[in-house]
Design a protein around this motif. Sequence first.
Motif, mmCIF file in Angstrom:
data_model
loop_
_atom_site.group_PDB
_atom_site.id
_atom_site.type_symbol
_atom_site.label_atom_id
_atom_site.label_comp_id
_atom_site.label_asym_id
_atom_site.label_seq_id
_atom_site.Cartn_x
_atom_site.Cartn_y
_atom_site.Cartn_z
ATOM 1 N N ARG A 38 1.371 -1.481 -0.348
ATOM 2 C CA ARG A 38 0.107 0.045 0.152
ATOM 3 C C ARG A 38 1.086 0.989 0.058
ATOM 4 N NH1 ARG A 38 -1.893 -2.901 4.573
ATOM 5 N NH2 ARG A 38 -1.375 -1.524 5.607
ATOM 6 N N ALA A 39 2.192 1.013 -0.049
ATOM 7 C CA ALA A 39 3.083 2.363 0.593
ATOM 8 C C ALA A 39 3.950 2.446 -1.691
ATOM 9 C CB ALA A 39 4.125 1.725 0.774
ATOM 10 N N THR A 40 3.991 4.097 -1.639
ATOM 11 C CA THR A 40 4.370 4.327 -2.105
ATOM 12 C C THR A 40 5.712 3.887 -3.182
ATOM 13 O OG1 THR A 40 5.673 6.324 -1.923
ATOM 14 C CG2 THR A 40 3.765 7.561 -1.340
ATOM 15 N N PRO A 41 5.949 3.984 -4.821
ATOM 16 C CA PRO A 41 7.421 2.785 -4.967
ATOM 17 C C PRO A 41 8.534 3.790 -4.178
ATOM 18 C CG PRO A 41 5.752 3.783 -6.348
ATOM 19 C CD PRO A 41 4.854 4.583 -4.931
ATOM 20 N N ALA A 42 8.587 4.804 -3.675
ATOM 21 C CA ALA A 42 9.986 5.127 -3.033
ATOM 22 C C ALA A 42 10.203 4.647 -1.477
ATOM 23 C CB ALA A 42 10.249 6.576 -2.834
ATOM 24 N N VAL A 43 8.321 4.533 -0.821
ATOM 25 C CA VAL A 43 8.557 4.316 0.596
ATOM 26 C C VAL A 43 8.737 2.489 -0.090
ATOM 27 C CG1 VAL A 43 7.029 3.545 2.355
ATOM 28 C CG2 VAL A 43 7.712 6.047 1.535
ATOM 29 N N ALA A 44 8.333 1.678 -0.245
ATOM 30 C CA ALA A 44 7.644 0.315 -0.802
ATOM 31 C C ALA A 44 9.589 -0.128 -1.132
ATOM 32 C CB ALA A 44 7.117 0.226 -1.749
ATOM 33 N N ALA A 45 10.037 -0.091 -2.010
ATOM 34 C CA ALA A 45 11.458 0.121 -2.018
ATOM 35 C C ALA A 45 12.431 0.184 -1.380
ATOM 36 C CB ALA A 45 12.296 0.910 -3.045
ATOM 37 N N PHE A 46 12.307 1.528 0.140
ATOM 38 C CA PHE A 46 12.898 1.681 0.991
ATOM 39 C C PHE A 46 13.003 0.660 1.875
ATOM 40 C CE2 PHE A 46 13.719 2.659 5.398
ATOM 41 C CZ PHE A 46 14.789 2.878 5.641
#
Length: 357
Positions: A38-46
């Motif tokens: 459910r996270a944004t791509p940047a947050v998900a990647a982190f």
Amino acid sequence: MKSTENASLELKLLKSILWVYIILCIIIAGLNFGYVSRATPAVAAFITWLWGFYENWVKTIFIVIGSFLTLRIIGSSQRTAMRKRNLIGLILMALVVHILGPLLLNNNELYFFAMPLPWSTIPLQLLDTGSAFYLKYLPIFGLTGISLALTVYLIITIVVFAGTLLFGRRWQCSMLCLFNGFAAEVFDPVIPLIGKKKKVKAKGLKIFSFLRWIFFALALCFTFYWILILLGMPMVYSDVIAKIENYKYLTTELLMAMFFWIAFVGRGYCYYCPLGTVLGLVGKIAGQRINTNLTNCIQCGRCNAACPMSIDIKSSAKKGSEVSEFRCVGCGHCVDSCPQKTLAYATRFLEKEKYQP
């Protein structure tokens, strides 16, 4: 006095490391398995990077430091030959699976493939080009990366089963296992984190025995389900089945294992681990046992106190008869604890070669 203070400090440090490992696991695993979609791509990647860093580098560092501290703690009170071999094996396995493998293959999730069937069906899911797992990781690893991961899985499977035929269940459960075996060995002096050391009583053993066959049956069902898919049989709800297996892993295996470390025993999960059940059967074929007749037993009871699987070794040692117990993980704690050097871990191969792994 100084020696006592050092031992107390080492115990506190070892306990702190295990607490940090558990707390980080709950937080980061929760983010990785529950929030990342459910996270944004940047947050998900982190989050994905953080989980990989924790599961590989942090875990390996904790295993190395924890092993050193454990040997320091127990070294002054008893022999450590068997336990040293356990810890060396676990450190080497962690370096291969969590550090060298990911660096060489550019795959930070190689640990998914470090436990043979029937522990997890992830390798089977990766063979199914229509599975959610395959579709998720194809863009990340590519066909070459997937092929390499499956090759690593095949190699580890061969090493585990061939090694168990030679050395018994000890090979995997006490020297290679990076799921529960590592914690039970590396952090043994401080488990449970809360309260005093405990033994599983007769009623508890019956419950664990029941759970062992339930979890073994579940593991076989998941395995056969994916095998049928790979054989081309039309099966429905594959995504649902994969999610059910994942939830089973997170709740009844990962969280329960950590609960046992905190409040009960280090080897709690080992009582009903599906792979352990299979290797227990293989260990029987290998002739795994504890010999109890090397010298005269003085019935001090240290072997029973040291055994993390609540096996009655003392009674057999009184008669000089071997201990061939299905749930024995071959850790050798009983062997190291015996002041008379009465006990020895053995398999048919070890007896023939006169070698102790």
